[in-house]
Design an enzyme around this catalytic site. Sequence first.
Site, PDB file in Angstrom:
ATOM      1  N   ALA A 221      -9.509  -1.574  -5.487  1.00 17.33           N
ATOM      2  CA  ALA A 221      -8.970  -3.023  -6.034  1.00 17.33           C
ATOM      3  C   ALA A 221     -10.146  -3.920  -6.062  1.00 17.33           C
ATOM      4  CB  ALA A 221      -7.745  -3.435  -5.165  1.00 17.33           C
TER       5      ALA A 221
ATOM      6  N   GLU B 181       1.342   6.991  -6.786  1.00 18.30           N
ATOM      7  CA  GLU B 181       2.308   6.046  -5.523  1.00 18.30           C
ATOM      8  C   GLU B 181       2.487   5.000  -6.227  1.00 18.30           C
ATOM      9  OE1 GLU B 181       3.057   7.986  -3.058  1.00 18.30           O
ATOM     10  OE2 GLU B 181       1.634   9.636  -2.880  1.00 18.30           O
ATOM     11  N   LEU B 182       3.672   4.387  -6.506  1.00 18.66           N
ATOM     12  CA  LEU B 182       3.955   3.327  -6.988  1.00 18.66           C
ATOM     13  C   LEU B 182       4.636   2.284  -6.218  1.00 18.66           C
ATOM     14  CD1 LEU B 182       4.390   4.937 -10.618  1.00 18.66           C
ATOM     15  CD2 LEU B 182       2.330   4.070  -9.518  1.00 18.66           C
TER      16      LEU B 182
ATOM     17  N   CYS C  81       4.246  -0.953   0.263  1.00 16.81           N
ATOM     18  CA  CYS C  81       5.179  -0.205  -0.592  1.00 16.81           C
ATOM     19  C   CYS C  81       6.346   0.165  -0.082  1.00 16.81           C
ATOM     20  CB  CYS C  81       4.425   0.518  -1.609  1.00 16.81           C
ATOM     21  SG  CYS C  81       3.376   1.945  -0.996  1.00 16.81           S
TER      22      CYS C  81
HETATM   23  P1  ADP Z   1      -1.365  -5.037  -7.492  1.00 17.47           P
HETATM   24  O1  ADP Z   1      -0.344  -5.810  -8.586  1.00 17.47           O
HETATM   25  O2  ADP Z   1      -0.696  -5.103  -6.357  1.00 17.47           O
HETATM   26  O3  ADP Z   1      -2.651  -5.615  -7.484  1.00 17.47           O
HETATM   27  P2  ADP Z   1      -2.043  -3.371  -9.390  1.00 17.47           P
HETATM   28  O4  ADP Z   1      -1.200  -1.954  -9.955  1.00 17.47           O
HETATM   29  O5  ADP Z   1      -2.362  -4.145 -10.533  1.00 17.47           O
HETATM   30  O6  ADP Z   1      -1.477  -3.508  -8.033  1.00 17.47           O
HETATM   31  O7  ADP Z   1      -3.535  -2.764  -8.764  1.00 17.47           O
HETATM   32  C1  ADP Z   1      -3.680  -1.500  -8.153  1.00 17.47           C
HETATM   33  C2  ADP Z   1      -5.208  -0.956  -8.598  1.00 17.47           C
HETATM   34  O8  ADP Z   1      -4.879  -0.655 -10.089  1.00 17.47           O
HETATM   35  C3  ADP Z   1      -6.077  -1.910  -8.738  1.00 17.47           C
HETATM   36  O9  ADP Z   1      -7.441  -1.099  -8.207  1.00 17.47           O
HETATM   37  C4  ADP Z   1      -6.377  -2.483  -9.893  1.00 17.47           C
HETATM   38  O10 ADP Z   1      -7.471  -2.930 -10.056  1.00 17.47           O
HETATM   39  C5  ADP Z   1      -6.003  -1.303 -10.671  1.00 17.47           C
HETATM   40  N1  ADP Z   1      -5.742  -1.723 -12.066  1.00 17.47           N
HETATM   41  C6  ADP Z   1      -4.903  -2.495 -12.553  1.00 17.47           C
HETATM   42  N2  ADP Z   1      -4.779  -2.517 -13.953  1.00 17.47           N
HETATM   43  C7  ADP Z   1      -5.465  -1.605 -14.427  1.00 17.47           C
HETATM   44  C8  ADP Z   1      -5.415  -0.855 -15.640  1.00 17.47           C
HETATM   45  N3  ADP Z   1      -5.114  -1.479 -16.668  1.00 17.47           N
HETATM   46  N4  ADP Z   1      -6.273   0.270 -15.686  1.00 17.47           N
HETATM   47  C9  ADP Z   1      -6.884   0.915 -14.675  1.00 17.47           C
HETATM   48  N5  ADP Z   1      -6.710   0.451 -13.424  1.00 17.47           N
HETATM   49  C10 ADP Z   1      -5.837  -0.848 -12.979  1.00 17.47           C
END
Ligand code: ADP
Length: 481
Positions: A175, A248-249, A282
């Site tokens: 992230a 893992e959502l 989560c």
């Molecule tokens: P949060 O809302 O808790 O930050 P996300 O699902 O947005 O959770 O983020 C989890 C991971 O998914 C992070 O590494 C983020 O950069 C990545 N991510 C977010 N959007 C995308 C996307 N469109 N494609 C690939 N990875 C993504």
Amino acid sequence: MRKEKLYINGQWQEAASGETFDVLNPADGSLVGKMASAGREEVLQAITAAEQALEEWASLPAQVRANYMKKWHQLLLEKAEKIARTLTMEQGKPLAEALGEVKAAAAFVEWYAEEGKRVYGETIPASSSRKRILVLKQPVGITAAITPWNFPASMVTRKISPAIAAGCPVILKPAEQTPFCAVEIIQLAHEAGIPKGVISLLTGPPEVIGDTLLEDPRIRKVTFTGSTAVGKKLMKKSADTVKQVSLELGGHAPYLVFEDADLDKAVKELIGSKIRNCGQICIATNRLYVQESVEKELVQKLKTAFSGIKMGSGFEEDIQMGPLIDEKAYQKVQEHVEDALSKGATIVTGGEGFHRGEHEKAGYYYKPTILVDVTADMNIMKEETFGPVVPIQRFQSEEEALRLANDSHYGLASYVFTESLSRGLRVSEKLEYGIVGLNDGGPATVQAPFGGIKESGLGREGGHFGIESFLEIKYLSIGIE
Ligand code: ADP
């Protein structure tokens, strides 16, 4: 000031564009450092490096892959305190929690170093004496791993370790909020001698990196931990090249407290489930259901426990809870509380937050909060809060508790508190969740299967289950004379 690079083909390199992004300290919004921002070019470089590494890595004896991983594990333990400090700096959790997480991260590496040696095939009796049936397990192939900010160390190794133990090169995209502890973890993999191309680290715009990885047919698997919304996108985009997908959502864990529960235990475990990582987990409890006859007593005990929790920067002594990750997280918590209040909920304790520092994007704290007079129509009872708020709704019967608990499109973790073994088993079996904590608020551990059903995900991580999704089954039908 700290400035970190991308790791591709065994080397640390700047992005060709020279672009970087800022990483902020959630405790006060101060700048922790700058991280290189990859574009399509670097993603393709990493895929090509993985492609070049694949055959040799996959054909090494599992024992040899394990030796690299054991070295990596040892280095992680040696550097655990340093990584923990980085983790707290960029993520905000209390230092003791960060250290616990880094040790858990190391434990995944150790576990899968061993598990890789136990990838057993099968022989199956054939229907003819002139045939033999052999089942082989082989690595899926190059894997894209996308990880979240809430466990920036353990999610990295929970994904990379089973993949590389199975023989799959991995491209990691941590992230953007928390890239630095991933950098330190990958640096130790480098020092452990893990060959070039087996692990790469890319950071930058998630959509650019994600789309480039997902469009490429050389990537055979995507493993993701994060929000349900992003998970669904990744799953859709994986369809064009039919990649294997592990997800893992999000979750929305119910916490059921029956009248025959040990209430002190229920309160103690709830602190772990709700206060740890400021509720940004989560599997954190999102809604508590208590049987009517014990509601008053439970709320009183919880109020006492919550009121005593000290908040502050993760580096301060004696604090139990740090800041939320950023302004967006704070706003969501606030909205959930305001929506509940507007629909008739009452605050028992908490219900407010504060801001530290100059930056408007980070430095947000929210007090441990208890809400009562809660009803099912409130957003907090349906949507993931990711903050230290416990809404409490009462129930009368076991049937009602189960109906309320299962009324969710999420299905990750759930919790049951009762001293009756029969009730505990009965209710656990009927809960539509991948994980049940029966008199236990902290079920996640390296050797157990972690994962959800419904819109909480696909597949399991951890234990011997976790390596399966990095293996393909090949059936060999052999004709003999
Ligand atoms: P949060 O809302 O808790 O930050 P996300 O699902 O947005 O959770 O983020 C989890 C991971 O998914 C992070 O590494 C983020 O950069 C990545 N991510 C977010 N959007 C995308 C996307 N469109 N494609 C690939 N990875 C993504």
